[in-house]
Motif scaffolding. Structure first.
Motif, PDB file in Angstrom:
ATOM      1  N   TYR B 130     -39.953 -10.797  38.788  1.00 37.85           N
ATOM      2  CA  TYR B 130     -39.740 -12.247  38.863  1.00 37.85           C
ATOM      3  C   TYR B 130     -38.404 -12.605  39.504  1.00 37.85           C
ATOM      4  O   TYR B 130     -38.223 -13.698  39.999  1.00 37.85           O
ATOM      5  CB  TYR B 130     -39.818 -12.862  37.467  1.00 37.85           C
ATOM      6  CG  TYR B 130     -41.176 -12.672  36.828  1.00 37.85           C
ATOM      7  CD1 TYR B 130     -42.267 -13.433  37.252  1.00 37.85           C
ATOM      8  CD2 TYR B 130     -41.378 -11.721  35.836  1.00 37.85           C
ATOM      9  CE1 TYR B 130     -43.514 -13.252  36.687  1.00 37.85           C
ATOM     10  CE2 TYR B 130     -42.619 -11.537  35.266  1.00 37.85           C
ATOM     11  CZ  TYR B 130     -43.687 -12.297  35.698  1.00 37.85           C
ATOM     12  OH  TYR B 130     -44.924 -12.113  35.148  1.00 37.85           O
ATOM     13  N   HIS B 131     -37.453 -11.667  39.477  1.00 38.52           N
ATOM     14  CA  HIS B 131     -36.115 -12.005  39.971  1.00 38.52           C
ATOM     15  C   HIS B 131     -35.699 -11.160  41.162  1.00 38.52           C
ATOM     16  O   HIS B 131     -34.523 -10.936  41.401  1.00 38.52           O
ATOM     17  CB  HIS B 131     -35.088 -11.831  38.838  1.00 38.52           C
ATOM     18  CG  HIS B 131     -35.355 -12.705  37.666  1.00 38.52           C
ATOM     19  ND1 HIS B 131     -36.194 -12.325  36.644  1.00 38.52           N
ATOM     20  CD2 HIS B 131     -34.926 -13.959  37.372  1.00 38.52           C
ATOM     21  CE1 HIS B 131     -36.270 -13.307  35.753  1.00 38.52           C
ATOM     22  NE2 HIS B 131     -35.508 -14.317  36.175  1.00 38.52           N
ATOM     23  N   GLN B 137     -29.829 -13.652  38.291  1.00 39.39           N
ATOM     24  CA  GLN B 137     -30.493 -14.333  37.173  1.00 39.39           C
ATOM     25  C   GLN B 137     -31.404 -13.379  36.384  1.00 39.39           C
ATOM     26  O   GLN B 137     -32.206 -13.819  35.577  1.00 39.39           O
ATOM     27  CB  GLN B 137     -31.366 -15.483  37.711  1.00 39.39           C
ATOM     28  CG  GLN B 137     -30.616 -16.535  38.500  1.00 39.39           C
ATOM     29  CD  GLN B 137     -29.780 -17.421  37.580  1.00 39.39           C
ATOM     30  OE1 GLN B 137     -30.256 -17.901  36.554  1.00 39.39           O
ATOM     31  NE2 GLN B 137     -28.504 -17.599  37.911  1.00 39.39           N
ATOM     32  N   ALA B 138     -31.278 -12.090  36.642  1.00 40.56           N
ATOM     33  CA  ALA B 138     -32.221 -11.129  36.065  1.00 40.56           C
ATOM     34  C   ALA B 138     -32.312 -11.213  34.547  1.00 40.56           C
ATOM     35  O   ALA B 138     -33.372 -11.009  33.963  1.00 40.56           O
ATOM     36  CB  ALA B 138     -31.844  -9.713  36.476  1.00 40.56           C
ATOM     37  N   PHE B 139     -31.197 -11.519  33.895  1.00 38.26           N
ATOM     38  CA  PHE B 139     -31.201 -11.504  32.432  1.00 38.26           C
ATOM     39  C   PHE B 139     -31.439 -12.892  31.834  1.00 38.26           C
ATOM     40  O   PHE B 139     -31.239 -13.107  30.649  1.00 38.26           O
ATOM     41  CB  PHE B 139     -29.880 -10.925  31.918  1.00 38.26           C
ATOM     42  CG  PHE B 139     -29.668  -9.492  32.360  1.00 38.26           C
ATOM     43  CD1 PHE B 139     -30.678  -8.548  32.156  1.00 38.26           C
ATOM     44  CD2 PHE B 139     -28.489  -9.090  32.973  1.00 38.26           C
ATOM     45  CE1 PHE B 139     -30.488  -7.236  32.557  1.00 38.26           C
ATOM     46  CE2 PHE B 139     -28.310  -7.784  33.378  1.00 38.26           C
ATOM     47  CZ  PHE B 139     -29.318  -6.847  33.175  1.00 38.26           C
ATOM     48  N   ARG B 172     -45.849 -16.416  35.151  1.00 38.49           N
ATOM     49  CA  ARG B 172     -44.551 -16.473  34.464  1.00 38.49           C
ATOM     50  C   ARG B 172     -44.480 -15.317  33.484  1.00 38.49           C
ATOM     51  O   ARG B 172     -45.507 -14.882  32.968  1.00 38.49           O
ATOM     52  CB  ARG B 172     -44.402 -17.795  33.717  1.00 38.49           C
ATOM     53  CG  ARG B 172     -44.239 -18.999  34.633  1.00 38.49           C
ATOM     54  CD  ARG B 172     -44.432 -20.304  33.864  1.00 38.49           C
ATOM     55  NE  ARG B 172     -43.399 -20.481  32.825  1.00 38.49           N
ATOM     56  CZ  ARG B 172     -42.168 -20.946  33.074  1.00 38.49           C
ATOM     57  NH1 ARG B 172     -41.816 -21.256  34.300  1.00 38.49           N
ATOM     58  NH2 ARG B 172     -41.298 -21.103  32.098  1.00 38.49           N
ATOM     59  N   PRO B 173     -43.280 -14.814  33.198  1.00 36.56           N
ATOM     60  CA  PRO B 173     -43.193 -13.694  32.249  1.00 36.56           C
ATOM     61  C   PRO B 173     -43.718 -14.094  30.865  1.00 36.56           C
ATOM     62  O   PRO B 173     -43.561 -15.237  30.441  1.00 36.56           O
ATOM     63  CB  PRO B 173     -41.698 -13.381  32.194  1.00 36.56           C
ATOM     64  CG  PRO B 173     -41.008 -14.476  32.911  1.00 36.56           C
ATOM     65  CD  PRO B 173     -41.981 -15.198  33.744  1.00 36.56           C
ATOM     66  N   ALA B 207     -36.807 -10.855  30.051  1.00 37.09           N
ATOM     67  CA  ALA B 207     -36.777 -11.797  31.161  1.00 37.09           C
ATOM     68  C   ALA B 207     -37.547 -11.288  32.373  1.00 37.09           C
ATOM     69  O   ALA B 207     -38.003 -12.057  33.214  1.00 37.09           O
ATOM     70  CB  ALA B 207     -35.333 -12.072  31.563  1.00 37.09           C
ATOM     71  N   ASP B 208     -37.691  -9.972  32.467  1.00 36.79           N
ATOM     72  CA  ASP B 208     -38.348  -9.404  33.650  1.00 36.79           C
ATOM     73  C   ASP B 208     -38.651  -7.945  33.337  1.00 36.79           C
ATOM     74  O   ASP B 208     -38.204  -7.410  32.313  1.00 36.79           O
ATOM     75  CB  ASP B 208     -37.418  -9.491  34.868  1.00 36.79           C
ATOM     76  CG  ASP B 208     -38.193  -9.508  36.184  1.00 36.79           C
ATOM     77  OD1 ASP B 208     -39.346  -9.012  36.203  1.00 36.79           O
ATOM     78  OD2 ASP B 208     -37.646 -10.011  37.184  1.00 36.79           O
ATOM     79  N   ASP B 209     -39.413  -7.313  34.201  1.00 38.11           N
ATOM     80  CA  ASP B 209     -39.567  -5.875  34.035  1.00 38.11           C
ATOM     81  C   ASP B 209     -39.122  -5.159  35.297  1.00 38.11           C
ATOM     82  O   ASP B 209     -39.093  -5.732  36.375  1.00 38.11           O
ATOM     83  CB  ASP B 209     -40.993  -5.478  33.635  1.00 38.11           C
ATOM     84  CG  ASP B 209     -42.020  -6.228  34.433  1.00 38.11           C
ATOM     85  OD1 ASP B 209     -41.837  -6.344  35.654  1.00 38.11           O
ATOM     86  OD2 ASP B 209     -43.004  -6.705  33.827  1.00 38.11           O
TER      87      ASP B 209
END
Ligand SMILES: Nc1ncnc2c1ncn2[C@@H]1O[C@H](COP(=O)(O)OP(=O)(O)OP(=O)(O)O)[C@@H](O)[C@H]1O
Ligand SMILES: [Mg+2]
Lengths: 230, 452
Positions: B130-131, B137-139, B172-173, B207-209
């Motif tokens: 997603y990022h 903004q990864a976290f 979306r996550p 927030a992401d993988d």
């Protein structure tokens, strides 16, 4: 008369298991230039063996062969190849043609074996013409592109003769050239040889047939490993 | 002579079914070797590239769980070097994750990083979903921007891999809360006592993988902000510490040169630090290229690669043997011809030459056909596998188990050439002995034998 080839005191034996079979035991002969000579003898007496030694296709255990006064034992491998290629022509009893090549190519074999690729390209046309003339003379003009297996025995033998003559050798050695042919075809081949001899070709022919030997000027008889002229 | 021997060699080739068999054997071996080596080399190169992307070009890393003293000025020194493009420091630790109210937990590794700086050095941003385009903004969890977030290795929360090896991602996550617990250590390596201000447990929203393609990483790694990593490991007091410094070199500098220069800088830095407190922590620090840093992992696959090459070398030897047997028989059949050629005065090496030309014909045709077939097969290897999977449920690798997407099929001209040339050489080697043997024979013997 000049002697083209001379064999002196030739010994040759083969090992058969534990025993030794002495085929030639001191055979000596001389062949005059331009002569038509026949070598006769019983089957297994060593006629082919002697002819092979004269053609440098085999080596004697003892004794020497002189061609135009030169001792074959002194020849290097290269010089021996040259001898086989140019000085003698060999006609085998069983034709020994290459099945992969046609009549013309088989005839050209000694010419091709002798020169490098550049030399071959240069002399190709003239040699091909010579081969065609030769084959024409032997009655094979119409069969240049045929493969050996498409020919009769007599035709094959004539191809073999054409091949032997290709490089204009001083000496033609023929091992029972009529052995596998019926008498009519056989005499046809003999006519060809006689004709060549009349043109000056020296010929040594092996046969076990006294009638055929009778057509030759000189006859040598091989018995008990020794050879005598009749 | 030259032309004649080619003519005869070609005639032999065309007239003998055995020669077609020999060419087919050569083609088959060439094909197999090319396909297997290409795929294997591709896998190995891919694996190395992923390891490279994970750590960056050069790493200054400590073996110890307590790390080494962080010095902003040294990082600035590194950043000021013209051959260094980016630097990122990280904190590594081990811990347990669970979910609120759950009674399970699993052991994980975690890496505290500045996501933007780390993305400039490594492939971190590319591993995100997603990022990818805004790693800074990864976290930040999109669904709860005010909450603290982390990035989880894509296989950490199991069962997400699809049968074809891909991963399904919703738009979306999915909101997931994780509780990460750790064991903060003092700078001396003792377990930090409770009652101090050391944090040992924190809650995050995923927030992401991150999908690095390295199974050991994707199945066990949680990425956090650098500050949180320090807190969880205890590397924030009494002096700020880190586990490693990752470095990316500029394009003009070679890896070896770059690493050498960083080593030089590190040695100078150590000299200046010899009498400061905790300088003994520097003893476990090493300056390594990415290859050295990931050696233990890469070595395993390199070993497999070597074994495979060895196995296929044996396949090559079998080719030589097959060609040898075929030639042995062929030359046996053709001994009369050899006698005839010798009787008209052809030299022995020229006769051997006819048979070697014959062999090289077989080699060229076989190698060309095998190489061509290998290339075509490799180009279509993925569609072929997809088709097999759709039709017969067959997969070369079970994609739900192995972290391999497509089968690597990058063609390398030098590999193709090497294999093809070896195939021709193998044929010549196989033909050499029978050809020499044929040429050594006595004329009359050869002819005598064939009369019978
Ligand atoms: N390479 C060899 N190995 C063993 N024995 C051989 C070999 N060549 C010839 N012999 C033997 O030597 C003897 C003479 O053979 P050769 O072929 O010279 O006879 P020949 O007189 O030509 O017979 P034919 O009239 O049947 O052709 C024969 O007994 C033969 O078996
Ligand atoms: Mg005989």
């Amino acid at each position: 008369m000049d002697t083209i080839i001379r064999a002196e005191n030739i010994h040759k034996s083969y090992r058969m298991g534990r025993e030794r079979l002495s085929v030639l035991r001191g055979a000596s002969l001389g062949i005059a230039t331009g002569s038509f000579t026949a070598i006769v003898g019983a089957s297994g007496s060593g006629k082919s063996t002697l002819l092979h030694i004269l053609g440098a296709l085999d080596r004697p255990d003892e004794g020497r062969v002189e061609f135009e006064g030169q001792d074959l034992r002194r020849f290097s491998g290269r010089r021996l190849n040259q001898y086989r290629n140019r000085s003698v022509g060999f006609v085998f009893q069983f034709y020994h043609l290459l099945n992969e090549l046609n009549v013309l190519e088989n005839t050209l074999l000694p010419a091709m074996a002798a020169v490098g690729s550049a030399g071959w390209i240069r002399s190709r046309t003239s040699r091909q013409e010579a081969a065609c003339v030769l084959l024409e003379r032997l009655g094979l003009g119409g069969r240049l592109r045929h493969r050996p297996y498409e020919l009769s025995g007599g035709e094959r033998q004539r191809v073999a003769i054409a091949r032997a003559l290709m490089n204009r050798p001083a000496l033609l050695l023929a091992d029972e050239p009529t052995g596998n042919l019926d008498s009519k075809t056989g005499f046809g081949i003999l006519e060809v040889l006689k004709e060549l001899n009349r043109g000056g070709q020296t010929i040594v022919m092996v046969t076990h047939d006294d009638r055929i030997a009778g057509l030759a000027e000189v006859v040598w008889r091989l018995t008990d490993g020794k050879i005598e002229t009749e | 002579m030259m032309m004649f021997s080619w003519k005869l060699a070609i005639r032999y080739f065309l007239h003998r079914p055995a020669s077609w068999l020999a060419a087919a054997a050569v083609a088959l071996c060439t094909f197999i070797v090319i396909v297997v080596l290409t795929v294997m080399n591709g896998l190995a190169a891919d694996f190395k590239q992923k390891n490279h992307a994970f750590v960056g070009d050069c790493v200054i890393a400590s073996d110890s769980l307590v790390g080494f003293v962080y010095d902003r000025s040294f990082v600035e020194t590194l950043e000021s070097q013209p051959y260094i493009e980016a630097v990122s420091e990280s904190v590594a630790g081990v811990g347990l994750i669970t979910q609120p109210g759950a009674n399970w937990n699993i052991g994980v590794q975690f890496l505290g990083i500045d996501s933007a700086r780390h993305s400039a050095v490594t492939g971190f941003a590319d591993s995100l979903y997603y990022h990818r385009d805004n790693p800074e903004q990864a976290f930040v969890p999109d669904y709860a921007p005010e909450q603290e977030g982390c990035v989880a290795g894509i296989d950490l929360i199991g069962g997400r891999r699809t049968a074809d090896g891909g991963y399904a991602h919703p738009d979306r996550p999915v909101p997931i809360r994780l509780i990460l617990s750790s064991f903060p250590l003092t700078a001396r390596g003792a377990l930090a006592r409770g009652g101090t201000d050391l944090v040992s447990s924190k809650t995050y929203y995923v927030a992401d993988d991150s999908h690095t393609g390295l199974p050991q990483i994707d199945g066990a790694m949680v990425y956090l902000p650098l500050r949180d990593g320090r807190l969880l490991t205890g590397m924030d007091s009494p002096v700020e510490r880190i586990s490693s410094i990752h470095i990316r070199f500029g394009p003009s500098v070679s890896l070896r040169q770059g690493v050498e220069r960083v080593r030089g800088l590190w040695a100078v830095y150590l000299q200046s630090q010899s009498d400061r407190s905790y300088s003994d922590l520097f003893e476990s620090v090493r300056v390594q290229s990415w290859q050295e840093n990931r050696r233990s992992r890469i070595a395993a696959i390199e070993k497999e690669q070597k074994m495979l090459i060895l196995l296929f070398l044996m396949l090559g030897i079998i080719t030589v043997f097959i060609v040898f047997v075929i030639f042995y028989m062929l030359v046996g059949h053709k001994s009369k011809d050899i006698g005839i050629l010798m009787s008209v005065g052809m030299g022995r090496h020229k006769i051997a030459g006819v048979f070697l030309k014959f062999a090289s014909l077989i080699g060229f045709l076989g190698a060309a056909a095998g190489t061509l077939a290998g290339c075509v097969f490799l180009v279509y290897i993925n569609p072929i596998e997809d088709w097999l999977f759709a039709r017969f449920d067959f997969q070369l690798w079970d994609r739900s188990v192995y972290a391999i997407g497509e089968i690597p099929n990058q063609l390398h001209p030098d590999l193709l050439l090497a294999v093809a040339v070896s195939a021709v050489a193998a044929c010549l080697a196989g033909a050499m002995i029978p050809a020499m043997q044929a040429a050594r024979k006595e004329t009359v013997q050869v002819l005598q034998v064939s009369q019978v």
